[in-house]
Design a protein around this motif. Sequence first.
Motif, mmCIF file in Angstrom:
data_model
loop_
_atom_site.group_PDB
_atom_site.id
_atom_site.type_symbol
_atom_site.label_atom_id
_atom_site.label_comp_id
_atom_site.label_asym_id
_atom_site.label_seq_id
_atom_site.Cartn_x
_atom_site.Cartn_y
_atom_site.Cartn_z
ATOM 1 N N VAL A 1 0.858 -1.182 0.000
ATOM 2 C CA VAL A 1 0.000 0.000 0.000
ATOM 3 C C VAL A 1 0.893 1.229 0.000
ATOM 4 O O VAL A 1 2.053 1.182 0.430
ATOM 5 C CB VAL A 1 -0.963 0.024 1.214
ATOM 6 C CG1 VAL A 1 -1.882 -1.180 1.203
ATOM 7 C CG2 VAL A 1 -0.201 0.106 2.519
ATOM 8 N N ALA A 2 0.348 2.341 -0.483
ATOM 9 C CA ALA A 2 1.084 3.601 -0.481
ATOM 10 C C ALA A 2 0.281 4.643 0.274
ATOM 11 O O ALA A 2 -0.950 4.647 0.236
ATOM 12 C CB ALA A 2 1.351 4.062 -1.899
ATOM 13 N N ALA A 3 0.987 5.518 0.960
ATOM 14 C CA ALA A 3 0.364 6.619 1.691
ATOM 15 C C ALA A 3 1.244 7.850 1.527
ATOM 16 O O ALA A 3 2.469 7.739 1.436
ATOM 17 C CB ALA A 3 0.195 6.260 3.155
ATOM 18 N N SER A 4 0.620 9.010 1.477
ATOM 19 C CA SER A 4 1.337 10.267 1.292
ATOM 20 C C SER A 4 1.654 10.925 2.625
ATOM 21 O O SER A 4 0.964 10.712 3.624
ATOM 22 C CB SER A 4 0.496 11.233 0.454
ATOM 23 O OG SER A 4 0.275 10.702 -0.830
ATOM 24 N N THR A 5 2.702 11.745 2.609
ATOM 25 C CA THR A 5 3.053 12.546 3.771
ATOM 26 C C THR A 5 3.246 13.989 3.337
ATOM 27 O O THR A 5 3.692 14.246 2.219
ATOM 28 C CB THR A 5 4.329 12.021 4.473
ATOM 29 O OG1 THR A 5 4.566 12.807 5.634
ATOM 30 C CG2 THR A 5 5.547 12.045 3.569
ATOM 31 N N GLY A 6 2.899 14.899 4.178
ATOM 32 C CA GLY A 6 3.109 16.316 3.924
ATOM 33 C C GLY A 6 3.914 16.959 5.035
ATOM 34 O O GLY A 6 4.115 18.166 5.055
ATOM 35 N N ASP A 7 4.412 16.121 5.951
ATOM 36 C CA ASP A 7 5.165 16.638 7.095
ATOM 37 C C ASP A 7 6.482 15.886 7.297
ATOM 38 O O ASP A 7 6.912 15.636 8.417
ATOM 39 C CB ASP A 7 4.316 16.592 8.356
ATOM 40 C CG ASP A 7 3.809 15.199 8.697
ATOM 41 O OD1 ASP A 7 4.272 14.204 8.076
ATOM 42 O OD2 ASP A 7 2.940 15.088 9.581
ATOM 43 N N GLY A 8 7.108 15.518 6.195
ATOM 44 C CA GLY A 8 8.408 14.866 6.268
ATOM 45 C C GLY A 8 8.397 13.444 6.777
ATOM 46 O O GLY A 8 9.420 12.917 7.172
ATOM 47 N N GLY A 9 7.248 12.799 6.755
ATOM 48 C CA GLY A 9 7.147 11.412 7.181
ATOM 49 C C GLY A 9 6.710 11.233 8.618
ATOM 50 O O GLY A 9 6.642 10.104 9.105
ATOM 51 N N ALA A 10 6.388 12.313 9.308
ATOM 52 C CA ALA A 10 5.910 12.190 10.678
ATOM 53 C C ALA A 10 4.548 11.507 10.731
ATOM 54 O O ALA A 10 4.249 10.768 11.662
ATOM 55 C CB ALA A 10 5.832 13.562 11.349
#
Length: 89
Positions: A33-42
């Motif tokens: 599965v893939a998931a996005s991050t917008g906070d550097g992976g936090a």
Amino acid sequence: MTANPRLAALAMSSPERGDGLFVTSNGSRCEAVAASTGDGGASFTRPTAIASWNCSGSPPVQSLTADGNGDEFAYGPQLFLRGNEARTW
């Protein structure tokens, strides 16, 4: 995501934004599965399924990359392109 997701790959388009490839298993079935991050992976968004397979076999996808034009790819040995504004692969 099922219990105990394992981060298998990370593709960052900037220090803040990117995607993580996670592998999960539920008995004999594995799923990428893939998931996005917008906070550097936090933290990551809700994951989107890419592929599933019998855990005793080889995974159809092992890596992630982006081309800098908004296109993202999961590959190795099969190839998946991210589409529908990140809702499907």
